[in-house]
Write an enzyme that holds these catalytic residues in place. Structure first.
Site, PDB file in Angstrom:
ATOM      1  N   TYR A  98      11.340 -36.122  49.710  1.00  0.00           N
ATOM      2  CA  TYR A  98      10.407 -37.123  50.283  1.00  0.00           C
ATOM      3  C   TYR A  98       9.926 -36.716  51.678  1.00  0.00           C
ATOM      4  CZ  TYR A  98      14.520 -39.743  52.323  1.00  0.00           C
ATOM      5  OH  TYR A  98      15.642 -40.146  52.983  1.00  0.00           O
ATOM      6  N   GLU A  99       8.818 -37.311  52.072  1.00  0.00           N
ATOM      7  CA  GLU A  99       8.156 -37.015  53.360  1.00  0.00           C
ATOM      8  C   GLU A  99       7.754 -35.540  53.492  1.00  0.00           C
ATOM      9  OE1 GLU A  99       8.139 -39.314  56.230  1.00  0.00           O
ATOM     10  OE2 GLU A  99       9.570 -40.839  55.582  1.00  0.00           O
TER      11      GLU A  99
END
Ligand SMILES: Cc1cc2nc3c(=O)[nH]c(=O)nc-3n(C[C@H](O)[C@H](O)[C@H](O)COP(=O)(O)OP(=O)(O)OC[C@H]3O[C@@H](n4cnc5c(N)ncnc54)[C@H](O)[C@@H]3O)c2cc1C
Length: 394
Positions: free
Chosen positions: A370-371
């Protein structure tokens, strides 16, 4: 933030961490949402660490906020992810891009825990490339009407308001489609959510998907100007990536603490396992991950503080962006290796969620996704070295 305020903040963070630990351990093994994170964070006034004091927050600089997140990260990536969703990518876009009216409406309430925030960019068919999103908005009678589905959203099932992104409907298939960002109240008609629980880790944190079906957003809930959405999303990813890196530093610190404690107590072949040199190899590597990650997080946080101090300097902004990407890539991979080594030192017990290394290993894997997944960050870092003409994508 002066020294006294920093110490007071870190004391509050420490008290929160000590109180949340036994609760989090129980929730984790029972695979249920930890509903005490918010009340305890509220009690210790840590729901708005970098939010300016004028809006009710603690007014911490990025270096201090990262220290706080590293401490929280030791309690588990699920607990830290709540703060990333609420503060680093929830409050931050409002702090940086919201109108004064929007800040007044959402920041003090979110600091008090009356409004929990989230950030909804990812969609089922738009992850690494958010520009492939299909959510749309159109203006109707002084409101924006939003339609679309957002997927894998941290805090998405518990949030009172979510920063969401959508294309202007008329231009969705046109030449210059505009992405805009909005603060969407989740109590609005047409908002439907579903918790996603079949996860490999972080069982005590909330991850959800939601559908916006003709959701009406007041005009004043637009963040920045129409068309600023992509810039706002990329800005939020800088603070978001820093939060992931800082949290993973905490994971490494906790792994080191656990292996030192366990390996000096556990005996095999007539001595403490810490006296076996191959076990010391794991300890040395975790320590090296810890010190190098500490340096990376601090440098990246300083770069962000430097950029914030001079918002008109685009070069400083670029530096903060690339440092956040480097720190996120480096520290998440270091944390993954540290957790793996800690599991190995714990032997059979390591491969159990009853012990901290096994939980860290399960949880920290998502930090490489994620990110900004590893691959996306590598491409970004490579083009920062090679030059603009080598960018894999715009
Ligand atoms: C627990 C959890 C919490 C999350 N929280 C949030 C949140 O709060 N808000 C939010 O908006 N999103 C959130 N996400 C979504 C997350 O940001 C995305 O999962 C991530 O960006 C990757 O997108 P994807 O899953 O669609 O994978 P894809 O984009 O489909 O990528 C799949 C694989 O292909 C690789 N790949 C893709 N494009 C390229 C390329 N050009 N070159 C090389 N490799 C490539 C990727 O690196 C990856 O390895 C969360 C996800 C999880 C699992």
């Amino acid at each position: 933030m002066d020294r006294k305020e920093r110490e007071a903040l870190m004391n509050d963070v420490e008290s929160f961490c000590q109180e949340i630990r036994p609760i989090e351990e129980l929730c984790y093994v029972e695979h249920r949402f930890n509903d005490q994170v918010i009340p305890l964070a509220k009690k210790h006034n840590i729901l708005g660490i970098p939010v300016p004091k004028t809006h009710g927050g603690r007014g911490a600089d990025c270096v201090t906020y990262c220290q706080a997140l590293a401490r929280i990260g030791r309690e588990g990536t699920g607990v830290r992810t709540f703060f990333s969703g609420h503060t680093s990518i929830g409050q931050a876009p409002i702090m940086y891009f919201g109108s004064e009216e929007l800040k007044k409406r959402y920041l003090p309430a979110s600091v008090k825990g009356e409004k929990i925030l989230a950030f909804g960019l990812t969609e089922p068919d738009a992850g690494s490339n958010p520009l492939e999103m299909t959510s749309t908005y159109e203006r109707q009678k002084g409101k924006f009407i939003l339609n679309g589905v957002k997927y894998l959203i941290s805090n998405g099932g518990i949030a009172d308001a979510i920063v969401v992104f959508a294309y202007q409907k008329q231009s969705a298939s046109g030449k210059n489609p505009r992405v805009s960002a909005f603060v969407l109240d989740t109590r609005v008609e047409g908002f439907n959510k579903e918790d996603l629980t079949a996860k490999c880790g972080m069982p005590s944190s909330n991850t959800a998907m939601f559908e916006m079906s003709n959701c009406a957003v007041p005009e004043e809930n637009l963040l920045g100007e129409e068309g600023d959405g992509f810039r706002i999303a990329m800005g939020a990813l800088v603070t978001g990536r820093l939060s992931v890196a800082a949290g993973c530093l905490g994971v490494i610190e906790d792994c080191l603490h656990e292996v030192v404690s366990y390996s000096t107590q556990r005996h095999q072949h007539g001595k403490e396992i810490a006296r076996h040199q191959l076990v010391q190899d794991h300890i040395a590597m975790i320590e090296m991950h810890r010190v190098s990650s500490e340096v990376m997080v601090k440098r990246a946080a300083e770069a962000k503080d430097e950029a914030d101090a001079m918002p008109n300097q685009s070069e400083l902004k670029k530096q903060a962006d690339i440092w956040a990407a480097k720190a996120k890539f480096f520290v998440t991979n270091a944390a993954w290796d540290a957790a793996d080594r800690a599991v190995q030192v714990f032997g059979g017990r390591g491969w159990s969620t009853l012990y901290r290394p096994g939980r860290h290993l399960n949880d920290v894997r998502v930090c490489r996704i994620y990110e900004g997944a590893d691959e996306i960050l590598k491409l970004k870092i490579a083009s920062s070295v090679l030059g603009k003409e080598y960018e894999a994508f715009k």
